[in-house]
Design a protein around this motif. Structure first.
Motif, mmCIF file in Angstrom:
data_model
loop_
_atom_site.group_PDB
_atom_site.id
_atom_site.type_symbol
_atom_site.label_atom_id
_atom_site.label_comp_id
_atom_site.label_asym_id
_atom_site.label_seq_id
_atom_site.Cartn_x
_atom_site.Cartn_y
_atom_site.Cartn_z
ATOM 1 N N ALA A 15 39.046 50.963 47.755
ATOM 2 C CA ALA A 15 39.513 49.756 48.056
ATOM 3 C C ALA A 15 38.895 48.499 47.893
ATOM 4 O O ALA A 15 39.406 47.531 47.544
ATOM 5 N N VAL A 16 37.326 48.913 48.151
ATOM 6 C CA VAL A 16 36.590 47.493 47.983
ATOM 7 C C VAL A 16 36.712 47.109 46.571
ATOM 8 O O VAL A 16 36.741 46.251 46.091
ATOM 9 N N GLY A 17 36.612 48.097 45.504
ATOM 10 C CA GLY A 17 36.705 47.821 44.145
ATOM 11 C C GLY A 17 37.914 47.096 43.831
ATOM 12 O O GLY A 17 38.050 46.211 43.011
ATOM 13 N N VAL A 18 39.192 47.681 44.409
ATOM 14 C CA VAL A 18 40.529 46.950 43.988
ATOM 15 C C VAL A 18 40.274 45.748 44.563
ATOM 16 O O VAL A 18 41.110 44.658 43.833
ATOM 17 N N LEU A 19 39.960 45.513 45.527
ATOM 18 C CA LEU A 19 40.111 44.176 46.516
ATOM 19 C C LEU A 19 39.230 42.932 45.764
ATOM 20 O O LEU A 19 39.645 41.751 45.308
ATOM 21 N N VAL A 20 38.037 43.532 45.311
ATOM 22 C CA VAL A 20 37.158 42.477 44.559
ATOM 23 C C VAL A 20 37.672 42.226 43.211
ATOM 24 O O VAL A 20 37.819 41.056 42.901
ATOM 25 N N ALA A 21 37.953 43.104 42.356
ATOM 26 C CA ALA A 21 38.689 43.107 41.067
ATOM 27 C C ALA A 21 39.797 42.285 41.213
ATOM 28 O O ALA A 21 39.999 41.367 40.373
ATOM 29 N N THR A 22 40.764 42.405 42.161
ATOM 30 C CA THR A 22 42.052 41.650 42.082
ATOM 31 C C THR A 22 41.651 40.029 42.494
ATOM 32 O O THR A 22 42.137 39.269 41.958
ATOM 33 N N GLY A 23 40.744 40.009 43.577
ATOM 34 C CA GLY A 23 40.353 38.757 43.750
ATOM 35 C C GLY A 23 39.742 37.947 42.849
ATOM 36 O O GLY A 23 40.133 36.605 42.632
ATOM 37 N N VAL A 24 38.811 38.512 41.947
ATOM 38 C CA VAL A 24 38.357 37.727 41.095
ATOM 39 C C VAL A 24 39.214 37.520 39.714
ATOM 40 O O VAL A 24 39.124 36.595 39.298
ATOM 41 N N ILE A 25 40.175 38.501 39.515
ATOM 42 C CA ILE A 25 41.202 37.933 38.548
ATOM 43 C C ILE A 25 42.003 36.830 38.876
ATOM 44 O O ILE A 25 42.374 36.069 38.367
ATOM 45 N N LEU A 26 42.424 36.761 40.157
ATOM 46 C CA LEU A 26 43.209 35.740 40.711
ATOM 47 C C LEU A 26 42.393 34.382 40.981
ATOM 48 O O LEU A 26 43.103 33.265 40.576
ATOM 49 N N LEU A 27 41.145 34.502 40.924
ATOM 50 C CA LEU A 27 40.144 33.347 41.115
ATOM 51 C C LEU A 27 40.304 32.587 39.848
ATOM 52 O O LEU A 27 40.103 31.549 39.604
ATOM 53 N N LEU A 28 40.478 33.107 38.540
ATOM 54 C CA LEU A 28 40.475 32.796 37.178
ATOM 55 C C LEU A 28 41.731 32.348 36.800
ATOM 56 O O LEU A 28 41.853 31.752 35.767
ATOM 57 N N GLU A 29 42.573 32.189 37.870
ATOM 58 C CA GLU A 29 43.948 31.528 37.254
ATOM 59 C C GLU A 29 44.009 30.175 37.567
ATOM 60 O O GLU A 29 43.053 29.560 38.029
ATOM 61 N N ARG A 30 44.913 29.557 36.978
ATOM 62 C CA ARG A 30 44.752 28.021 37.000
ATOM 63 C C ARG A 30 45.736 27.565 38.232
ATOM 64 O O ARG A 30 45.981 26.194 38.470
ATOM 65 N N SER A 31 46.571 28.386 38.831
ATOM 66 C CA SER A 31 47.312 27.957 40.041
ATOM 67 C C SER A 31 46.554 28.151 41.176
ATOM 68 O O SER A 31 45.935 29.007 41.476
ATOM 69 N N LEU A 32 46.530 26.911 42.057
ATOM 70 C CA LEU A 32 46.025 26.781 43.321
ATOM 71 C C LEU A 32 46.401 27.784 44.386
ATOM 72 O O LEU A 32 45.709 28.532 45.082
ATOM 73 N N THR A 33 47.686 28.215 44.217
ATOM 74 C CA THR A 33 48.070 29.228 45.031
ATOM 75 C C THR A 33 47.508 30.589 44.734
ATOM 76 O O THR A 33 47.070 31.344 45.582
ATOM 77 N N ARG A 34 47.456 30.946 43.662
ATOM 78 C CA ARG A 34 46.693 32.352 43.250
ATOM 79 C C ARG A 34 45.108 32.126 43.456
ATOM 80 O O ARG A 34 44.618 33.128 43.765
ATOM 81 N N ILE A 35 44.716 31.196 43.180
ATOM 82 C CA ILE A 35 43.308 31.003 43.553
ATOM 83 C C ILE A 35 42.859 31.284 45.083
ATOM 84 O O ILE A 35 42.064 31.930 45.547
#
Length: 160
Positions: A15-35
């Motif tokens: 669960a930690v791995g999935v949350l952190v990996a998904t969070g990092v992927i969303l941080l790399l997007e260009r939409s502020l909502t996804r960030i």
């Protein structure tokens, strides 16, 4: 975590791995909502990781159990502090996203002029010239910024 277990269960580690990996992927997007969603998921993943660092046991109250059987209170205090910090950062990013949407009609992070110049130089495989400074504010191309409406029109006309 289960009482008496030697360490965290595999489900919590995944669960930690999935949350952190998904969070990092969303941080790399260009939409502020996804960030914003990426910051929230990353914060929750790190909080869970900090909690997994502490040992499980009885409540850390004086006289409730022997000190060897008590859980560690430091990770719990750190997570409580991290929750407050994440909430503040979330509120700030939400305000920035709303302001961007209100002014431009979308919440996409814009490229600035220097980013576009770097992309053009990279496509031609050239090295950027050094900024020696000393120019006035009107003659320095790095400081000239078109009006927001012009940027919007240019962006809609450009191909991605």
């Amino acid at each position: 975590m289960t009482r008496g277990a030697a360490g965290p269960t595999l489900v919590l580690v995944i669960a930690v791995g999935v949350l952190v990996a998904t969070g990092v992927i969303l941080l790399l997007e260009r939409s502020l909502t996804r960030i914003l969603l990426g910051v929230i998921l990353l914060g929750n993943g790190v909080n869970l990781l900090i909690l997994l660092g502490g040992r499980s046991g009885a409540a850390p109250l004086a006289g409730g159990a022997p000190s060897a059987a008590m859980s560690d209170a430091l990770p719990q205090a750190m997570v409580l502090t991290a929750v407050v910090i994440t909430f503040g950062l979330t509120a700030f990013l939400l305000a920035v996203a709303y302001r961007s949407w209100y002014l431009t009609g979308d919440d996409e992070v814009q490229d600035d002029l220097e980013d576009r110049q770097i992309v053009r130089l990279a496509e031609r495989n050239e090295v950027a010239t050094a900024d020696l400074g000393g120019e006035g504010p009107d003659s320095d191309p790095e400081q000239v910024d078109p009006e927001p409406a012009l940027r919007r029109l240019r962006r809609r006309g450009e191909e991605r």
